[in-house]
Scaffold this active site. Structure first.
Site, PDB file in Angstrom:
ATOM      1  N   GLN A 102      -4.720  16.901  10.926  1.00 54.10           N
ATOM      2  CA  GLN A 102      -3.354  17.370  10.699  1.00 54.10           C
ATOM      3  C   GLN A 102      -3.196  17.693   9.211  1.00 54.10           C
ATOM      4  O   GLN A 102      -3.259  16.808   8.360  1.00 54.10           O
ATOM      5  CB  GLN A 102      -2.295  16.354  11.127  1.00 54.10           C
ATOM      6  CG  GLN A 102      -0.896  16.993  11.041  1.00 54.10           C
ATOM      7  CD  GLN A 102       0.240  16.084  11.404  1.00 54.10           C
ATOM      8  OE1 GLN A 102       0.365  14.997  10.834  1.00 54.10           O
ATOM      9  NE2 GLN A 102       1.082  16.495  12.340  1.00 54.10           N
ATOM     10  N   ARG A 128       2.177  21.692  15.149  1.00 51.47           N
ATOM     11  CA  ARG A 128       3.130  20.699  15.651  1.00 51.47           C
ATOM     12  C   ARG A 128       4.538  21.025  15.148  1.00 51.47           C
ATOM     13  O   ARG A 128       4.711  21.300  13.956  1.00 51.47           O
ATOM     14  CB  ARG A 128       2.744  19.289  15.193  1.00 51.47           C
ATOM     15  CG  ARG A 128       3.596  18.224  15.884  1.00 51.47           C
ATOM     16  CD  ARG A 128       3.136  16.811  15.613  1.00 51.47           C
ATOM     17  NE  ARG A 128       3.353  15.992  16.809  1.00 51.47           N
ATOM     18  CZ  ARG A 128       3.597  14.689  16.781  1.00 51.47           C
ATOM     19  NH1 ARG A 128       3.617  14.025  15.641  1.00 51.47           N
ATOM     20  NH2 ARG A 128       3.782  14.026  17.905  1.00 51.47           N
ATOM     21  N   TYR A 167       8.984  17.833   7.001  1.00 54.15           N
ATOM     22  CA  TYR A 167       8.101  18.144   5.880  1.00 54.15           C
ATOM     23  C   TYR A 167       8.131  19.657   5.606  1.00 54.15           C
ATOM     24  O   TYR A 167       8.906  20.389   6.219  1.00 54.15           O
ATOM     25  CB  TYR A 167       6.697  17.590   6.151  1.00 54.15           C
ATOM     26  CG  TYR A 167       6.746  16.084   6.333  1.00 54.15           C
ATOM     27  CD1 TYR A 167       6.961  15.251   5.241  1.00 54.15           C
ATOM     28  CD2 TYR A 167       6.664  15.514   7.596  1.00 54.15           C
ATOM     29  CE1 TYR A 167       7.065  13.876   5.391  1.00 54.15           C
ATOM     30  CE2 TYR A 167       6.769  14.138   7.764  1.00 54.15           C
ATOM     31  CZ  TYR A 167       6.964  13.319   6.662  1.00 54.15           C
ATOM     32  OH  TYR A 167       7.078  11.965   6.817  1.00 54.15           O
ATOM     33  N   GLY A 213       1.173   7.991  20.444  1.00 56.18           N
ATOM     34  CA  GLY A 213       1.091   7.398  19.112  1.00 56.18           C
ATOM     35  C   GLY A 213       0.843   5.899  19.144  1.00 56.18           C
ATOM     36  O   GLY A 213      -0.297   5.426  19.131  1.00 56.18           O
TER      37      GLY A 213
HETATM   38  C1  LIG Z   1       3.078   4.666  11.939  1.00 54.34           C
HETATM   39  C2  LIG Z   1       3.416   6.075  12.342  1.00 54.34           C
HETATM   40  C3  LIG Z   1       2.924   7.116  11.578  1.00 54.34           C
HETATM   41  C4  LIG Z   1       3.167   8.449  11.954  1.00 54.34           C
HETATM   42  N1  LIG Z   1       2.614   9.473  11.227  1.00 54.34           N
HETATM   43  C5  LIG Z   1       2.757  10.759  11.631  1.00 54.34           C
HETATM   44  C6  LIG Z   1       2.082  11.829  10.952  1.00 54.34           C
HETATM   45  O1  LIG Z   1       1.328  11.636   9.985  1.00 54.34           O
HETATM   46  N2  LIG Z   1       2.281  13.083  11.419  1.00 54.34           N
HETATM   47  C7  LIG Z   1       3.105  13.348  12.502  1.00 54.34           C
HETATM   48  O2  LIG Z   1       3.242  14.512  12.889  1.00 54.34           O
HETATM   49  N3  LIG Z   1       3.724  12.348  13.175  1.00 54.34           N
HETATM   50  C8  LIG Z   1       3.556  11.077  12.777  1.00 54.34           C
HETATM   51  N4  LIG Z   1       4.142  10.057  13.502  1.00 54.34           N
HETATM   52  C9  LIG Z   1       4.821  10.364  14.781  1.00 54.34           C
HETATM   53  C10 LIG Z   1       3.837  10.139  15.942  1.00 54.34           C
HETATM   54  O3  LIG Z   1       2.830  11.136  15.934  1.00 54.34           O
HETATM   55  C11 LIG Z   1       4.562  10.154  17.314  1.00 54.34           C
HETATM   56  O4  LIG Z   1       5.219  11.383  17.489  1.00 54.34           O
HETATM   57  C12 LIG Z   1       5.571   9.006  17.436  1.00 54.34           C
HETATM   58  O5  LIG Z   1       4.937   7.774  17.109  1.00 54.34           O
HETATM   59  C13 LIG Z   1       6.160   8.897  18.862  1.00 54.34           C
HETATM   60  O6  LIG Z   1       5.146   8.735  19.831  1.00 54.34           O
HETATM   61  P1  LIG Z   1       4.801   7.282  20.506  1.00 54.34           P
HETATM   62  O7  LIG Z   1       6.053   6.831  21.200  1.00 54.34           O
HETATM   63  O8  LIG Z   1       3.683   7.595  21.479  1.00 54.34           O
HETATM   64  O9  LIG Z   1       4.392   6.380  19.391  1.00 54.34           O
HETATM   65  C14 LIG Z   1       3.952   8.723  13.120  1.00 54.34           C
HETATM   66  C15 LIG Z   1       4.449   7.658  13.854  1.00 54.34           C
HETATM   67  C16 LIG Z   1       4.197   6.345  13.491  1.00 54.34           C
HETATM   68  C17 LIG Z   1       4.714   5.215  14.366  1.00 54.34           C
END
Ligand SMILES: Cc1cc2nc3c(=O)[nH]c(=O)nc-3n(C[C@H](O)[C@H](O)[C@H](O)COP(=O)(O)O)c2cc1C
Length: 359
Positions: free
Chosen positions: A97, A224, A177, A314
């Site tokens: 990413q 994304r 971002y 995630g």
């Molecule tokens: C600790 C953490 C770090 C994340 N870092 C990013 C990131 O670097 N880039 C991004 O697009 N989304 C990031 N997200 C969002 C996740 O990709 C994801 O969309 C979000 O956790 C919801 O999905 P889940 O319910 O399966 O966790 C982050 C989420 C968490 C919890």
């Protein structure tokens, strides 16, 4: 269709439809070089159909977090080569990413200026490292030429990622971002070709995706987005404007034939996401966002209902290095520990137990 069946996204052949969502974990030090525990973390999770790495910065002023990895220097690229080799050795696939933090940063993080489409600060405070918070700064509004130089940095970073052995790149156009800041009328008040009308606000993202696709091949490039996420002041509260802006974006992307569109939205099966999917015309990776943690049932249903070709997962992947095996066998899951999401060591990172060890 079945979550555990193979799928092809552009040039990427996935063994199953569980995609590790990009997860920022801030364990790459001041130099931004993925080190041994980072290699181990991704290697442990190689059983997903596709690993998307944490957001990785393409130039110094795009750095948004302490300990964030970069893809600027040769040393950073070498670190990523070790990650990619480790994932491939386990039969996995991995894309990087590429993330420009835009105004979600601070000079103490970038070491230089902070940039954005317009000189509008986010209300609130930013973590600058070491537990310290500062008010968000007023960002420098990129000139048209500087925006084009930033585009060139996205291209160079993507080329470096592929040269380091990653299978492709995902452009981070979500979560407030830089690319998202161009799309949102709240953060983009430019009066050049990149601002004003929905088409103009979509233009920078279209141009970045086009240039990166030309450089590394469209079948290796995903994007994304998170329309209506309303995070970090990149507000999108008018559905008509959202449809016009993201519709223009999809119209610009469709001829490229990108590998995939990844959408974070609370209603992946709803009208907006499915309309954007039709206009994109390629594979969709869905994720319903931060509000609730993705469950096995939700992931199965998204594929079963044909609402997406794959599901970005995630926190369950964060906490379960062998999530696909657990979901396939309906085994219990480790629970994610938010206190260690952004910590610095192996705790809560490489020490979540595998199923065999948990029994
Ligand atoms: C600790 C953490 C770090 C994340 N870092 C990013 C990131 O670097 N880039 C991004 O697009 N989304 C990031 N997200 C969002 C996740 O990709 C994801 O969309 C979000 O956790 C919801 O999905 P889940 O319910 O399966 O966790 C982050 C989420 C968490 C919890």
């Amino acid at each position: 269709m079945d979550l555990f069946s193979p799928v092809r996204l552009g040039d990427l052949e996935l063994a199953n439809r569980v995609v590790m969502a990009p997860l920022t974990r801030m364990r790459s030090g001041r130099a931004g070089i993925p080190r041994d525990i980072v290699v181990e973390h991704y290697e442990q999770r190689a059983g997903v159909g596709l690993v998307v790495t944490e957001g990785t910065f393409p130039n110094e002023e795009s750095r948004a977090f302490a300990g964030q990895p970069g893809i600027v220097t040769d040393e950073q690229a070498e670190g990523w080569r070790r990650v990619a080799d480790a994932v491939h050795a386990r039969g996995g696939r991995i894309v990087m990413q590429v993330m420009h933090g835009g105004r979600v940063s601070h000079p103490e993080l970038t070491g230089t200026r902070v940039v954005a489409p317009s000189a509008l600060p986010i209300r609130g405070e930013v973590h600058v490292g070491g537990g310290v918070k500062q008010p968000f700064p007023v960002p420098h509004a990129l000139t048209t030429d500087e925006a084009r130089a930033t585009l060139a940095d996205f291209v160079a970073a993507s080329e470096r990622a592929v040269a380091a052995g990653l299978d492709g790149v995902e452009l981070h156009g979500a979560n407030g971002y830089l690319l998202h800041e161009f799309l949102s009328p709240a953060s983009n008040q430019r009066d050049d070709v990149y601002g004003g009308s929905p088409e103009n606000r979509a233009r920078f993202v279209v141009e970045v995706a086009t240039a990166v696709a030309e450089a590394v091949g469209p079948g290796r490039v995903g994007l994304r987005i998170s329309p209506e996420h309303n995070i970090q002041d990149a507000l999108e509260t008018d559905r008509e404007d959202v449809l016009a802006t993201y519709g223009a974006l999809m119209d610009g992307l469709r001829p490229l034939g990108l590998a995939y569109l990844s959408v974070l939205h609370v209603e992946p099966g709803g009208d907006l996401v499915q309309e954007l999917r039709r206009r994109f015309g390629g594979p969709l990776i869905a994720n319903s966002g931060f509000g609730t943690v993705t469950t096995r049932e939700e992931a199965l249903r998204l594929i079963d209902d044909a609402h997406a070709e794959a599901v970005a997962v995630g926190r369950p992947v964060l906490a379960n290095p062998d999530l696909v095996a657990r979901w396939r066998g309906e085994h219990p899951e480790n629970q994610p520990d938010p206190a260690t999401f952004y910590a610095s060591g192996p705790e809560g990172y490489t020490d979540y137990p595998f199923l065999a060890a948990a029994r």
